[in-house]
Design a protein around this motif. Structure first.
Motif, short mmCIF file in Angstrom:
data_model
loop_
_atom_site.label_atom_id
_atom_site.label_comp_id
_atom_site.label_asym_id
_atom_site.label_seq_id
_atom_site.Cartn_x
_atom_site.Cartn_y
_atom_site.Cartn_z
N UNK A 31 -14.97 19.75 27.95
CA UNK A 31 -14.01 21.23 28.08
C UNK A 31 -14.77 22.28 27.28
N UNK A 32 -15.29 23.38 27.91
CA UNK A 32 -15.71 24.48 27.42
C UNK A 32 -14.90 25.10 26.27
N UNK A 33 -13.57 25.32 26.57
CA UNK A 33 -12.80 26.12 25.63
C UNK A 33 -12.63 25.38 24.18
N UNK A 34 -12.60 23.99 24.39
CA UNK A 34 -12.17 23.29 23.36
C UNK A 34 -13.78 23.35 22.20
N UNK A 35 -14.76 23.14 22.89
CA UNK A 35 -15.96 23.17 22.46
C UNK A 35 -16.24 24.62 21.73
N UNK A 68 -8.48 21.20 11.17
CA UNK A 68 -7.13 21.31 10.93
C UNK A 68 -6.74 22.69 11.05
N UNK A 69 -7.26 23.54 11.34
CA UNK A 69 -6.89 24.98 11.33
C UNK A 69 -6.53 25.26 12.84
N UNK A 70 -6.73 24.46 13.87
CA UNK A 70 -6.16 24.59 15.16
C UNK A 70 -5.84 23.38 15.86
N UNK A 71 -6.04 22.10 15.47
CA UNK A 71 -5.67 20.88 16.10
C UNK A 71 -4.76 19.92 15.67
N UNK A 72 -5.18 19.59 14.31
CA UNK A 72 -4.32 18.68 13.72
C UNK A 72 -3.56 18.68 12.31
N UNK A 73 -3.66 20.00 11.98
CA UNK A 73 -2.76 20.23 10.82
C UNK A 73 -2.04 21.58 11.26
N UNK A 74 -2.61 22.70 11.41
CA UNK A 74 -2.33 23.94 12.01
C UNK A 74 -2.27 23.75 13.52
N UNK A 97 -2.60 25.28 17.26
CA UNK A 97 -3.00 26.35 18.17
C UNK A 97 -2.32 25.58 19.66
N UNK A 98 -0.87 26.25 19.65
CA UNK A 98 -0.33 25.40 20.84
C UNK A 98 -0.88 25.99 22.23
N UNK A 99 -1.48 27.07 22.23
CA UNK A 99 -1.83 27.55 23.66
C UNK A 99 -3.21 26.68 23.82
N UNK A 100 -3.78 26.60 22.90
CA UNK A 100 -4.96 25.59 23.04
C UNK A 100 -4.64 23.89 23.58
N UNK A 101 -3.71 23.81 22.83
CA UNK A 101 -3.21 22.25 23.35
C UNK A 101 -2.52 22.39 24.64
N UNK A 122 1.12 15.87 18.48
CA UNK A 122 1.19 17.05 18.96
C UNK A 122 0.47 17.13 20.36
N UNK A 123 -0.62 16.48 20.54
CA UNK A 123 -1.37 16.72 21.61
C UNK A 123 -0.75 15.70 22.73
N UNK A 124 -0.35 14.44 22.30
CA UNK A 124 0.45 13.79 23.27
C UNK A 124 1.51 14.35 23.99
N UNK A 125 2.36 15.12 23.24
CA UNK A 125 3.59 15.72 23.53
C UNK A 125 3.26 16.95 24.43
N UNK A 126 2.38 17.74 24.22
CA UNK A 126 1.98 18.87 25.09
C UNK A 126 1.44 18.25 26.62
#
Length: 190
Positions: free
Chosen positions: A1-5, A23-29, A31-35, A63-67
Motif C-alpha cells: 500500500x503506497x500510502x502507508x509506505x 507511534x506518531x500516526x499508527x499505534x500511539x497517536x 491518524x484516523x484518515x490513514x486508518x 484501532x486498526x481492527x475497529x476501523x
C-alpha cells in the motif's frame, strides 16, 4: 500500500536494525484518515471471505481492527493480556511473547464471543517474529472457528514471523513489507 509506505518514510523513526517507531500516526497517536484507508484495503483484500469477526490483540491492533470492522460490518474481539473481573466464565488462552515488551503474556478471549461458526480475520499493526499471530491462531483453532487470514499493517519481512505464519498455511496480507531498517538512512521496502 503506497500510502502507508509513504507515511512510514515520512514519519517513521528507525531505532536500530529492528525497531521502527510509527507511534506518531499508527499505534500511539492515530491518524484516523490513514486508518480508514487501511480499513478499505483490508476490506478489498478479504471481502470475499464472509468474515464474521475480527480478532486482534491488545492494545496497538485495536484501532486498526475497529476501523476495518466498520467496512466488514462485524464486531471486533481483542485478546486481553490479563484476566479481569469483567471476563467471567470459560475462556480460550494462549501464550504470546511480545517483541516490543520483551515478555511473555497469557492472552485470553471469552468463549462467549469466539464460536465455532465464526469466520475470523486477524488484524494487527506489526508482524515481526509471529508470536502474537501464533497466539491468536491458537485461540481461533481452539474455538473450532475458521481462520480466513491475517491483515497486517507493517511486516518486518527480515524477521521470521511472516514466513512462519505463511508456512502454517495462513493467508497473510501485509500492506507494507519492510526489507531493512537502517538508522540514519530509513526504511527499505520489498
Amino acid at each position: 500500500m503506497t500510502l502507508l509506505e509513504e507515511r512510514i518514510r515520512r514519519d517513521g523513526v528507525v531505532r536500530g536494525p529492528d525497531v521502527l517507531k510509527v507511534d506518531s500516526f499508527l499505534n500511539h497517536q492515530i491518524d484516523v484518515e490513514l486508518l480508514d484507508e487501511i480499513g478499505k484495503e483490508f476490506y478489498r483484500l478479504f471481502s470475499g471471505e464472509n468474515v464474521t469477526k475480527i480478532l486482534t490483540i491488545e492494545a496497538s491492533g485495536i484501532g486498526v481492527a475497529c476501523i476495518a470492522a466498520q467496512r466488514f460490518h462485524v464486531p471486533v474481539i481483542f485478546a486481553k493480556k490479563s484476566q479481569t473481573k469483567n471476563i467471567a466464565g470459560p475462556v480460550y488462552t494462549s501464550k504470546v511473547e511480545s517483541f516490543t515488551h520483551g515478555r511473555v503474556y497469557d492472552i485470553l478471549v471469552s468463549k462467549e464471543f469466539l464460536r465455532p461458526e465464526d469466520r475470523v480475520l486477524l488484524i494487527d499493526d506489526f508482524l515481526a517474529n509471529g508470536s502474537a499471530l501464533q497466539g491468536l491462531i491458537s485461540l481461533v483453532r481452539d474455538a473450532g472457528a475458521t481462520l480466513v487470514g491475517a491483515g497486517i499493517c507493517i511486516e518486518k519481512a527480515f524477521q521470521p514471523g511472516g514466513a512462519l505464519i505463511r508456512s502454517m498455511g495462513v493467508r497473510v496480507e501485509s500492506l507494507a513489507r519492510v526489507k531493512a531498517l537502517r538508522e540514519g538512512i530509513g526504511v527499505e521496502f520489498l
